[in-house]
Design a protein around this motif. Structure first.
Motif, short mmCIF file in Angstrom:
data_model
loop_
_atom_site.label_atom_id
_atom_site.label_comp_id
_atom_site.label_asym_id
_atom_site.label_seq_id
_atom_site.Cartn_x
_atom_site.Cartn_y
_atom_site.Cartn_z
N ALA A 170 89.28 71.72 54.76
CA ALA A 170 88.80 70.55 54.02
C ALA A 170 87.28 70.64 53.82
N GLU A 171 86.58 71.05 54.86
CA GLU A 171 85.12 71.21 54.74
C GLU A 171 84.77 72.30 53.73
N PHE A 172 85.54 73.40 53.75
CA PHE A 172 85.28 74.48 52.80
C PHE A 172 85.54 74.01 51.37
N SER A 173 86.57 73.21 51.17
CA SER A 173 86.86 72.66 49.84
C SER A 173 85.69 71.81 49.35
N ARG A 174 85.15 70.98 50.24
CA ARG A 174 83.98 70.16 49.87
C ARG A 174 82.80 71.06 49.51
N TYR A 175 82.63 72.14 50.26
CA TYR A 175 81.54 73.08 49.99
C TYR A 175 81.71 73.69 48.60
N LEU A 176 82.94 74.04 48.24
CA LEU A 176 83.20 74.62 46.92
C LEU A 176 82.88 73.63 45.80
N PHE A 177 83.14 72.34 46.03
CA PHE A 177 82.80 71.34 45.01
C PHE A 177 81.29 71.30 44.79
N GLU A 178 80.53 71.48 45.87
CA GLU A 178 79.07 71.46 45.76
C GLU A 178 78.49 72.79 45.27
N HIS A 179 79.26 73.88 45.44
CA HIS A 179 78.80 75.22 45.06
C HIS A 179 79.90 75.93 44.26
N PRO A 180 80.16 75.45 43.04
CA PRO A 180 81.27 76.01 42.26
C PRO A 180 81.09 77.49 41.91
N GLU A 181 79.87 78.00 41.95
CA GLU A 181 79.63 79.41 41.64
C GLU A 181 80.31 80.34 42.66
N ILE A 182 80.53 79.85 43.86
CA ILE A 182 81.19 80.64 44.90
C ILE A 182 82.64 80.93 44.51
N GLU A 183 83.28 79.95 43.92
CA GLU A 183 84.70 80.10 43.57
C GLU A 183 84.93 81.29 42.64
N ASN A 184 83.98 81.57 41.77
CA ASN A 184 84.11 82.69 40.83
C ASN A 184 84.04 84.05 41.52
N THR A 185 83.56 84.09 42.75
CA THR A 185 83.45 85.36 43.48
C THR A 185 84.68 85.65 44.34
#
Length: 91
Positions: A16-31
């Motif tokens: 859940a914390e990692f999901s929140r992090y992805l919302f704040e840093h969407p550029e990570i998801e592309n990697t």
């Protein structure tokens, strides 16, 4: 409660914390490769890190794609994000 259940609960919270992090840093998801299983390796929780690493190695052994994400640190848990309130009485 057995150890595996405890690990699963800790993983749910960490996910859940990692999901929140992805919302704040969407550029990570592309990697993150599309078909890869995400394995979180919390540097601050050695027991959970070893548990997750074992899961990742099992997935790899079965031919699955895995991406390991080291989580270096996590902020302390807070019950509310509200910083300040004011009470106003209605008479």
């Amino acid at each position: 409660m057995d150890n595996e259940k405890k690990m699963i609960e800790r993983n749910i919270e960490l996910s859940a914390e990692f999901s929140r992090y992805l919302f704040e840093h969407p550029e990570i998801e592309n990697t993150i490769p599309i078909n890869a299983e995400i394995i979180l390796l919390p540097e601050f929780d050695q027991e959970l890190k070893e548990f997750n690493l074992k899961i990742g190695k099992n997935i790899e052994a079965e031919g699955g794609k895995v991406i390991y994400i080291k989580i270096i640190n996590i902020r302390p848990k807070t019950l509310s994000r509200i910083e300040k309130i004011e009470l106003e009485s209605v008479v």
